[in-house]
Design a protein around this motif. Structure first.
Motif, PDB file in Angstrom:
ATOM      1  N   LYS A 197      -3.584   7.117  -3.972  1.00 54.29           N
ATOM      2  CA  LYS A 197      -3.555   6.004  -3.031  1.00 54.29           C
ATOM      3  C   LYS A 197      -3.475   4.746  -3.880  1.00 54.29           C
ATOM      4  O   LYS A 197      -4.346   4.513  -4.726  1.00 54.29           O
TER       5      LYS A 197
ATOM      6  N   ASN B 170       0.869  -1.152   0.000  1.00 48.11           N
ATOM      7  CA  ASN B 170       0.000   0.000   0.000  1.00 48.11           C
ATOM      8  C   ASN B 170       0.919   1.218   0.000  1.00 48.11           C
ATOM      9  O   ASN B 170       1.844   1.275   0.797  1.00 48.11           O
ATOM     10  N   SER B 171       0.703   2.152  -0.934  1.00 48.82           N
ATOM     11  CA  SER B 171       1.619   3.294  -0.985  1.00 48.82           C
ATOM     12  C   SER B 171       0.890   4.543  -1.458  1.00 48.82           C
ATOM     13  O   SER B 171      -0.247   4.481  -1.929  1.00 48.82           O
ATOM     14  N   ASN B 172       1.537   5.670  -1.324  1.00 49.37           N
ATOM     15  CA  ASN B 172       0.988   6.955  -1.767  1.00 49.37           C
ATOM     16  C   ASN B 172       1.992   7.653  -2.666  1.00 49.37           C
ATOM     17  O   ASN B 172       2.629   8.623  -2.266  1.00 49.37           O
TER      18      ASN B 172
ATOM     19  N   GLU C 124      -5.830   2.278  -8.051  1.00 49.58           N
ATOM     20  CA  GLU C 124      -5.683   3.666  -7.626  1.00 49.58           C
ATOM     21  C   GLU C 124      -7.044   4.108  -7.147  1.00 49.58           C
ATOM     22  O   GLU C 124      -8.024   4.052  -7.887  1.00 49.58           O
ATOM     23  N   GLU C 125      -7.080   4.549  -5.904  1.00 51.18           N
ATOM     24  CA  GLU C 125      -8.382   4.879  -5.339  1.00 51.18           C
ATOM     25  C   GLU C 125      -8.512   6.363  -5.009  1.00 51.18           C
ATOM     26  O   GLU C 125      -7.600   6.971  -4.460  1.00 51.18           O
ATOM     27  N   THR C 126      -9.666   6.902  -5.357  1.00 53.33           N
ATOM     28  CA  THR C 126     -10.058   8.217  -4.871  1.00 53.33           C
ATOM     29  C   THR C 126     -11.353   7.978  -4.107  1.00 53.33           C
ATOM     30  O   THR C 126     -11.834   6.845  -4.044  1.00 53.33           O
TER      31      THR C 126
ATOM     32  N   ASN D 206      -2.626   0.495  -4.265  1.00 52.05           N
ATOM     33  CA  ASN D 206      -2.439  -0.830  -3.673  1.00 52.05           C
ATOM     34  C   ASN D 206      -2.047  -1.806  -4.767  1.00 52.05           C
ATOM     35  O   ASN D 206      -2.678  -1.836  -5.821  1.00 52.05           O
TER      36      ASN D 206
ATOM     37  N   LYS E 222      -0.788  13.247  -5.769  1.00 57.57           N
ATOM     38  CA  LYS E 222      -0.595  12.003  -5.006  1.00 57.57           C
ATOM     39  C   LYS E 222      -1.786  11.093  -5.226  1.00 57.57           C
ATOM     40  O   LYS E 222      -2.907  11.565  -5.379  1.00 57.57           O
TER      41      LYS E 222
END
Lengths: 453, 215
Positions: A177, A154-156, A191-193, A179, A175
């Motif tokens: 989010k 999990n990274s940003n 990629e989540e918003t 996974n 940036k």
């Protein structure tokens, strides 16, 4: 009547950067939303006829794409042009990790991506669907295309450099989010918003394939070898160590069959057996010969077994197997010793029987010359200070000669040699997986997430 | 497909309908939006110019979907914060209508469906909210992106009157597979389109636009 209909062909546009006046070429046609001026790196609004400046920089570190923008290459049978490039960065425990991403474009097929980290490449497409997520113990999994993907990280990531053109809004400092889930050679990323989850699928691609596709050899020479192990890099040590064990099991079965066959097809025939009595010091001529016996078949082995009745004593039987016709002799000897007693419990030492195998003895008529002895060397006798010498020493011993005795020794040796590859394979496999997973959020290899469905 | 011949009420240029059930078309010459009432044509408005466009599809493009031939006869153009997209009106060889959406060269084919299932109000469709329409589809759809869009223009033949729009609101429906849908909350009651995402190659398109230097 108005103007007759005309066919408008899509054009590659060239415009001037409003910041520095440099030429900005738009090759992604009307889909391009943002473009970066190659001279001053200003991010421009490509939908605006005057290319409004969206973001600009006083001083900016430049990164050079390995695939020069504008280069075309064929991947999986489709031609793509590299039109966008960005550098993304994550910071883990104060250490920055950077990777690069290329936006590939084909005016019919749309967009693909290439990512590169330390020489490891992935060819990526956005999935037109959602991906099911589950929990496997403590680790999330993703399920797609009949495969189970284990959560990796999990990274940003933050965009720290952009170049070229993009069909969406890009800014340095953006940036996301992110996974990652892996099932080598594939990787799923989401990629989540707050509004949506965009899933993509990456295929680990050898640098040589990228080099060949975009003809990079003339720019950079040979593709550099990837460093370390990447999250979705296929293990070179077989996909699972199981397959090498399966092969070993197959060989084991083959050995058993071979062993049975050897047992069935060897003669294993007793050709001579007799018991002799020996008393030390009685016979003057200790050497004698046996009657002649026949060794049949072709060239086979001969086993001579000696069995003696000994109690706290030893005997040495010197022997020679002699061909009655040619006089060819095979000399050998066997020492037998057997001791027992009762100290802190009953103990024994030595054996009352032993055997010698002589390989490749031609067929023919043979006899044995036998020369037993129980006489201590004087030096040895003095050293041990033995009292055994004082009494009369005698023993009965039996000599049996067998022709064509099955030998399984080489099978054991082969079995031992063949078990080495699966063991090495297993060690290497786990070592590779450990290196892979050391970079993950889990710090090590967890087997539960590692099976296909 | 009959090609009823008439004249544009705006400029007098010939206007042909290739889709017998077309309700609306635009004049190729003066861009008048023309609505058909029985045999009479009424000019109801003026279509804005189609903006510069990177789509490989154009009016007249032919292709195949599920072994049925189609021809592209019209489109609606929308724009939203990240750019524009097209909803191409497909007319199939059996006379039915469908839609091919083309957003950033990601393609999906869908059909207007009538369901007896109640359509949830938009504010209830938070991301990943499951929605089902059991009388028309076995799939469970999950609410996806909510898009506030502006109507830009129309071109060619459409199966309903569609012009003079401004703000539009859509909610995308996604699945774990290729299943795809859109709820169009611009209309009341909302319209439901169901279909699936498709790869460019699958559509076997002919008469696409030509991009210089690409094949």
């Amino acid at each position: 009547m108005g103007m007759p209909p005309t066919v408008v062909r899509p054009q590659v546009r060239t415009l001037d950067c409003p910041n520095c006046g440099g030429a900005v070429q738009l090759k992604g046609y009307a889909q391009t939303v943002n473009a970066v001026c190659i001279q001053c790196l200003s991010i421009l609004d490509a939908t605006n006829p005057n290319l409004r400046v969206l973001q600009q920089f006083k001083k900016k570190q430049r990164f050079q794409p390995v695939i020069p923008l504008g280069t075309r290459g064929k991947l999986q049978g489709v031609q793509w042009e590299a039109i966008g490039f960005q550098v993304r960065q994550i910071v883990v425990e104060g250490e920055a990790f950077r990777w690069t991403e290329y936006l590939l474009f084909n005016p019919y097929k749309g967009y693909r991506y290439l990512s590169e980290y330390e020489g490891h490449w992935n060819f990526i497409r956005v999935l037109p669907c959602l991906v099911e997520r589950q929990m496997d113990g403590v680790r999330p999994t993703a399920h797609f295309g009949g495969k189970k993907f284990a959560h990796f990280q999990n990274s940003n990531p933050e965009s720290i450099f952009v170049m070229g053109e993009f069909p969406w809004q890009v800014r340095v400092g953006d940036k996301v989010k992110l996974n990652d889930f892996v099932s080598p050679p594939l990787m799923l990323s989401v990629e989540e918003t707050k509004d949506e989850s965009i899933w993509s699928e990456g295929v680990y691609t050898k640098p040589e394939e990228i080099w060949a596709a975009f003809d990079l050899k003339k720019v950079h020479g040979d593709a550099p070898a990837p460093k370390g192990v990447f999250s979705n890099q296929p293990s070179p040590h077989a996909s699972k160590p199981g397959s090498s064990w399966k092969l070993f099991a197959l060989f084991l079965l083959l050995f058993i069959v071979t062993g049975i066959a050897i047992g069935m097809f060897t003669q294993n025939k007793s050709v001579f057996k007799r018991t002799f009595a020996f008393t030390e010091g009685v016979q003057t001529e200790t050497s004698f010969v046996t009657p002649v016996f026949q060794l049949g078949g072709g060239s086979q082995n001969v086993e001579v077994e000696v069995n003696a009745s000994l109690q706290n004593d030893w005997i040495f039987v010197g022997m020679a197997l002699i061909n009655d016709e040619t006089g060819q002799a095979y000399d050998f000897g066997k020492e037998l010793s057997f001791y027992s007693g009762y100290d802190d419990g009953y103990w024994t030492e030595g054996n009352t029987n032993d055997s010698v195998t002589i390989p490749d003895v031609p067929a023919g008529r043979y006899y044995l010359r036998i020369e037993p002895t129980m006489k201590d060397d004087s030096a040895a006798a003095a050293a041990t200070g033995s009292t055994v010498q004082m009494k009369t020493r005698q023993a009965n011993y039996t000599i049996e000669v067998k022709r064509g005795v099955p030998s399984f020794g080489f099978l054991w040796l082969a079995g031992f040699l063949l078990i080495i590859p699966p063991i090495v394979n297993t060690i290497r496999y786990f070592s590779f997986e450990n290196t892979r997973w050391a970079e993950s959020d889990y710090g090590g290899f967890v087997t539960s997430g590692d099976s296909d469905e | 497909m009959s090609r009823a011949q008439a004249s544009c009420p705006g400029c007098g240029a010939p206007i042909g309908f290739r889709f017998s059930q077309a309700v609306q078309t635009t004049c190729e010459y003066c861009k008048a939006i023309v609505v058909r009432h029985d045999v009479n044509l009424e000019r109801v408005g003026q279509a804005a110019d189609v903006p510069m466009d990177g789509s490989p599809i154009q009016i007249g493009t032919e292709g195949q979907y599920r072994n049925k031939n189609f021809i592209v006869l019209g489109r609606i153009v929308y724009e939203y914060e990240a750019g524009r997209w097209n909803e191409w009106h497909l007319v199939f060889s059996d006379g039915t209508s469908g839609w091919l959406s083309d957003a950033l060269l990601e393609y999906a084919v869908s059909f207007l469906v009538q369901t007896r299932a109640p359509l949830p109000p938009a504010q209830k469709l938070n991301p990943m909210t499951p929605v089902q329409f059991p009388d028309v589809s076995p799939e469970t759809y999950l609410a996806g992106v909510r898009t506030n869009a502006n109507y830009v223009t129309v071109q060619g033949e459409l199966p309903f009157e569609y012009w003079d729009k401004t703000k539009c609101f859509f909610v995308d429906l996604r699945t774990f597979g290729r299943g795809f849908g859109t709820l169009d909350y611009t209309e009341n009651p909302p319209l439901l389109f169901l279909g699936e995402t498709v790869e460019f190659e699958e559509l076997k398109l002919r008469n696409t636009r030509i991009f210089e230097g690409w094949s």
